[in-house]
Scaffold this motif. Structure first.
Motif, PDB file in Angstrom:
ATOM      1  N   HIS A 193     -14.554   5.171   8.009  1.00 24.81           N
ATOM      2  CA  HIS A 193     -13.525   5.883   9.321  1.00 24.81           C
ATOM      3  C   HIS A 193     -12.327   6.393   8.559  1.00 24.81           C
ATOM      4  N   LYS A 245     -10.334 -10.676   0.723  1.00 25.73           N
ATOM      5  CA  LYS A 245     -11.038 -10.446   2.013  1.00 25.73           C
ATOM      6  C   LYS A 245     -12.045 -11.301   2.281  1.00 25.73           C
ATOM      7  N   SER A 285       0.800  -1.032   0.223  1.00 26.92           N
ATOM      8  CA  SER A 285       0.116  -0.031  -0.155  1.00 26.92           C
ATOM      9  C   SER A 285       0.842   1.364  -0.011  1.00 26.92           C
ATOM     10  N   GLU A 317      -8.099  -5.444  -7.237  1.00 24.53           N
ATOM     11  CA  GLU A 317      -6.795  -5.170  -7.475  1.00 24.53           C
ATOM     12  C   GLU A 317      -5.881  -4.125  -6.850  1.00 24.53           C
ATOM     13  N   LYS A 364      -7.491 -11.501   5.766  1.00 26.69           N
ATOM     14  CA  LYS A 364      -7.332 -11.068   4.327  1.00 26.69           C
ATOM     15  C   LYS A 364      -5.898 -11.564   3.930  1.00 26.69           C
ATOM     16  N   ASP A 392     -13.348  -0.451   0.551  1.00 28.35           N
ATOM     17  CA  ASP A 392     -13.604  -0.773   1.681  1.00 28.35           C
ATOM     18  C   ASP A 392     -15.145  -0.373   2.056  1.00 28.35           C
ATOM     19  N   ARG A 442      -9.591  -5.169   9.840  1.00 28.40           N
ATOM     20  CA  ARG A 442     -10.369  -6.078  10.882  1.00 28.40           C
ATOM     21  C   ARG A 442     -10.863  -7.526  10.361  1.00 28.40           C
ATOM     22  N   LEU A 443     -10.927  -7.522   8.869  1.00 28.84           N
ATOM     23  CA  LEU A 443     -11.329  -8.411   8.206  1.00 28.84           C
ATOM     24  C   LEU A 443     -10.244  -9.555   7.740  1.00 28.84           C
ATOM     25  N   PHE A 488      -4.274  -0.923  -5.800  1.00 30.75           N
ATOM     26  CA  PHE A 488      -4.622   0.392  -6.594  1.00 30.75           C
ATOM     27  C   PHE A 488      -3.252   1.314  -6.383  1.00 30.75           C
TER      28      PHE A 488
END
Ligand code: ATP
Ligand code: MG
Length: 393
Positions: free
Chosen positions: A275, A170, A98, A214, A157, A298, A154-155, A216
């Motif tokens: 958030h 995810k 990221s 994908e 992934k 998200d 949280r999920l 980004f």
């Protein structure tokens, strides 16, 4: 151990990292603060003392790791054969998919081009397996050289490589399956309304429904989350306008419209979870030019999935709005130009979503009744927006 914090090829600062405590304990030299994560750069601008900068650096670095609230974290750590998520932080030099930050051992000659995960493959099959399969096999040795040490959220992934492209996969939360479908619904709506977005699709891994999108970010860019942009940089009660101003002042075209688009989407799907880490901007890591907002991502915590009950359809809700939680009716009132939304573009989207939910029923075991309720809710939300646009005409 002494490390250089790098942003791709640029040396940002030199600091001592305590490999036991997993924190930085001495700031040795600042080399190129402009290239630091924005939250650290802003601390320096505020003329904070070394200790405060160190604390910020440690918090930022720890924040790169898998968070304590990750679904089934204990199980994941046991399968990885580590005790805490922080142990993973320096395993792959802190690299992520990221952004381009990493920590280089001070005496090392290693270069970004030799190690980054955008250009170098990593084993994604093992991590995917321990994340999504129900098997309790703790015996296999999982490679820790992967961008999966540094994922937020949280999920459950995992990053995977498919046809040379990087995708974030995810799951749903606990036994819930709707998050992945809501991601796809958001993509359908954004596609039709022309909103700049991350495209999600459904996949099935180990007989579980997952969403897949994908990456980004590429070797020249980074995602800067809104919370870093706003930290110490806005009046909390005026954060919305301040945020738009900051983006505009940094040259992001149509900033207001793009932020509005995100909140219009949230209004339609009742996304409760916008958030400050769930939106942000994309910056060029070579020139530091702000390029654009991050494509909307998200959107899974939507359509009142937490409040679902078989008897009634709750068609209202509350969403996050910067530092507040507000009714969606209040959030939508911040949109200056709602008339530009051509709501007729959403004709047929409920049917499309209904088809999608039915298509995977043999895996989700979702009842027809529930699908019907979810689609009724979506239909009501679209009509509510239509009425709102009509009133504001
Ligand atoms: N397509 C992408 N490309 C690059 N980075 C991404 C992408 N999607 C998400 N990320 C990064 O991964 C993080 C986690 O992803 P995401 O927010 O989708 O997960 P989550 O578990 O649903 O989060 P939350 O805890 O907010 O519900 C994001 O905050 C962002 O930093
Ligand atoms: Mg998130």
């Amino acid at each position: 151990m002494k490390y250089i914090l790098m942003n791709k090829n640029t040396e940002v600062l030199v600091a001592e990292y305590d490999t036991l405590l997993k924190g930085f304990n001495e700031l040795i030299e600042i080399k190129n603060i402009d290239y630091a994560p924005i939250i650290i750069k802003n601390s320096c601008q505020a003329n904070q003392k070394d200790n405060a900068i160190l604390e910020q650096l440690t918090n930022w670095f720890k924040g790169r790791g898998i968070p304590s609230f990750r679904d089934d974290l204990d199980l994941l750590l046991a399968k990885l054969n580590v005790t805490t998520a922080e142990e993973l932080l320096d395993k792959a030099l802190g690299l992520s998919l990221s952004d381009q930050y990493w920590i280089k051992p001070y005496d090392s000659n290693v270069e970004y081009k030799d190690i980054n995960f955008f250009e170098h493959d990593f084993n994604s099959a093992d991590f995917t397996n321990i994340t999504f399969s129900d098997s309790n096999d703790y015996s296999s040795k999982i490679s820790l050289i992967s961008p999966n040490n540094t994922t937020d959220g949280r999920l459950k992934k995992t990053w995977i490589i498919d046809n040379h492209k990087r995708y974030l996969v995810k799951g749903g939360y606990k036994n819930e399956v709707m998050q992945p479908f809501n991601e796809v619904l958001a993509s359908m709506i954004c596609e039709r309304l022309g909103f700049y977005h991350t495209k999600y699709q459904i996949d099935v891994i180990a007989n579980k429904i997952v969403s897949k999108c994908e990456c980004f970010v590429n070797t020249d860019t980074e995602l800067i989350p809104a919370h870093q942009i706003l930290h110490n940089n806005c009046q909390k009660e005026n954060a919305y306008e301040d945020y738009i101003n900051i983006l505009e002042n940094n040259g992001i075209a149509k900033a207001r419209e793009k932020i509005e688009d995100m909140f219009i989407l949230d209004y339609i799907i009742l996304n409760e979870d916008r958030h400050l880490n769930n939106f942000g901007i994309i910056r060029d890591v070579n020139t530091l030019k702000w390029l654009d907002v991050a494509p909307i991502f998200d959107n899974g915590q939507a359509l009142n999935i937490l409040d679902y009950n078989d008897e009634e359809v709750i068609i209202n809700g509350q969403g996050r709005f910067f530092y507040n939680v507000n009714d969606f009716e209040k959030i939508i009132s911040h949109i200056k130009n709602i008339k530009r939304v051509d709501i007729s573009k959403l004709d047929g989207v409920v049917e499309e979503f209904d088809d999608l939910l039915h298509q995977y029923q043999s895996i989700t075991h979702m009842t027809d009744r529930r699908i019907n309720k979810i689609c009724t809710l979506l239909f009501s939300r679209i009509n509510k927006l239509k009425r709102y646009i009509d009133i504001n005409e």
